[in-house]
Scaffold this active site. Structure first.
Site, PDB file in Angstrom:
ATOM      1  N   ARG A   9     -33.753 -42.871   4.134  1.00  0.00           N
ATOM      2  CA  ARG A   9     -32.481 -43.058   3.426  1.00  0.00           C
ATOM      3  C   ARG A   9     -32.520 -42.246   2.136  1.00  0.00           C
ATOM      4  NH1 ARG A   9     -32.947 -49.391   3.823  1.00  0.00           N
ATOM      5  NH2 ARG A   9     -35.064 -48.661   3.739  1.00  0.00           N
TER       6      ARG A   9
ATOM      7  N   LYS B  12     -46.354 -60.752   4.266  1.00  0.00           N
ATOM      8  CA  LYS B  12     -44.967 -60.516   3.869  1.00  0.00           C
ATOM      9  C   LYS B  12     -44.141 -61.692   4.375  1.00  0.00           C
ATOM     10  CE  LYS B  12     -42.380 -56.134   3.885  1.00  0.00           C
ATOM     11  NZ  LYS B  12     -42.171 -54.917   4.668  1.00  0.00           N
TER      12      LYS B  12
HETATM   13  P1  ADP Z   1     -40.312 -51.246   6.783  1.00  0.00           P
HETATM   14  O1  ADP Z   1     -40.949 -50.542   7.939  1.00  0.00           O
HETATM   15  O2  ADP Z   1     -40.602 -50.563   5.500  1.00  0.00           O
HETATM   16  O3  ADP Z   1     -40.499 -52.719   6.765  1.00  0.00           O
HETATM   17  P2  ADP Z   1     -37.616 -51.452   7.881  1.00  0.00           P
HETATM   18  O4  ADP Z   1     -37.995 -52.416   8.911  1.00  0.00           O
HETATM   19  O5  ADP Z   1     -36.464 -51.843   7.006  1.00  0.00           O
HETATM   20  O6  ADP Z   1     -38.770 -50.984   6.917  1.00  0.00           O
HETATM   21  O7  ADP Z   1     -37.218 -50.074   8.549  1.00  0.00           O
HETATM   22  C1  ADP Z   1     -37.953 -49.408   9.541  1.00  0.00           C
HETATM   23  C2  ADP Z   1     -37.629 -47.934   9.459  1.00  0.00           C
HETATM   24  O8  ADP Z   1     -36.213 -47.715   9.515  1.00  0.00           O
HETATM   25  C3  ADP Z   1     -38.077 -47.261   8.148  1.00  0.00           C
HETATM   26  O9  ADP Z   1     -38.473 -45.939   8.449  1.00  0.00           O
HETATM   27  C4  ADP Z   1     -36.830 -47.265   7.305  1.00  0.00           C
HETATM   28  O10 ADP Z   1     -36.837 -46.231   6.345  1.00  0.00           O
HETATM   29  C5  ADP Z   1     -35.783 -47.004   8.359  1.00  0.00           C
HETATM   30  N1  ADP Z   1     -34.466 -47.501   7.945  1.00  0.00           N
HETATM   31  C6  ADP Z   1     -34.171 -48.679   7.373  1.00  0.00           C
HETATM   32  N2  ADP Z   1     -32.851 -48.787   7.119  1.00  0.00           N
HETATM   33  C7  ADP Z   1     -32.295 -47.619   7.531  1.00  0.00           C
HETATM   34  C8  ADP Z   1     -30.963 -47.084   7.507  1.00  0.00           C
HETATM   35  N3  ADP Z   1     -29.951 -47.774   6.981  1.00  0.00           N
HETATM   36  N4  ADP Z   1     -30.754 -45.853   8.012  1.00  0.00           N
HETATM   37  C9  ADP Z   1     -31.799 -45.150   8.514  1.00  0.00           C
HETATM   38  N5  ADP Z   1     -33.072 -45.571   8.551  1.00  0.00           N
HETATM   39  C10 ADP Z   1     -33.328 -46.794   8.072  1.00  0.00           C
END
Ligand code: ADP
Length: 160
Positions: free
Chosen positions: A91, A42
């Site tokens: 979300r 990624k």
């Molecule tokens: P990923 O693990 O898919 O790369 P992220 O790093 O963006 O995703 O997010 C880590 C976790 O935080 C995931 O469970 C994601 O759904 C959650 N998350 C991301 N943005 C938000 C938000 N605005 N409010 C609540 N939870 C969030």
């Protein structure tokens, strides 16, 4: 056994939505490890080291919060850290399919580890690292969506 949760994610970059999840989970655990996933497939804007440093600054003085990086499966990392809880945020419905599939797979791989979901707060339900990056890339302010440290790092990143 210490009540430790692992909050895994890309956090590229860490947003106020992520921060809100930690704030709300904070009273529920003795320790929360924010685990930055290293995924060479990624492409990311910030290196894992930059992300760890930024998140570390956000949580300076929060004794229960630890920041780390990990490679490989989240359940293996949890076992290594003696944690039986994976913390995730949900979300809109768009998150649901993916999160549900992953949680089922994790349950198969390690039945003793539970995934705990916190629903995103109304205020942050449309905050996403991807959108924040896109807006910042075009020189617009994202100060209400990310911690100040992250906002400054985004400005710096896109001004070079
Ligand atoms: P990923 O693990 O898919 O790369 P992220 O790093 O963006 O995703 O997010 C880590 C976790 O935080 C995931 O469970 C994601 O759904 C959650 N998350 C991301 N943005 C938000 C938000 N605005 N409010 C609540 N939870 C969030």
């Amino acid at each position: 056994m210490k009540n430790i949760a692992v909050y895994p994610g890309s956090f590229d970059p860490f947003t106020n939505g992520h921060l809100d999840i930690i704030r709300r989970a904070h009273p529920l655990f003795e320790e929360i490890i924010i685990a930055v996933a290293i995924n060479s497939k990624k492409s990311s804007l910030f290196s894992p080291e930059e992300r760890v440093e930024m998140i570390g600054k956000v949580f300076k003085g929060w004794d229960k919060i630890k920041i780390d990086t990990f490679e490989g499966l989240t359940v293996d990392y949890c076992k290594e850290k003696n944690s039986r809880v994976i913390l995730r945020g949900l979300r809109a419905v768009t998150d649901f399919d993916y999160e549900y599939a992953i949680s089922l797979m994790n349950k198969k791989l390690a039945p003793e580890i539970e995934t705990y979901f916190l629903m995103a707060d109304n205020e942050y339900s449309f905050v996403s690292s991807t959108i924040v990056k896109e807006v910042a890339r075009h020189g617009r302010a994202v100060s209400n969506q990310v911690p100040d440290i992250v906002g400054d790092a985004l400005t710096k990143k896109f001004s070079v």
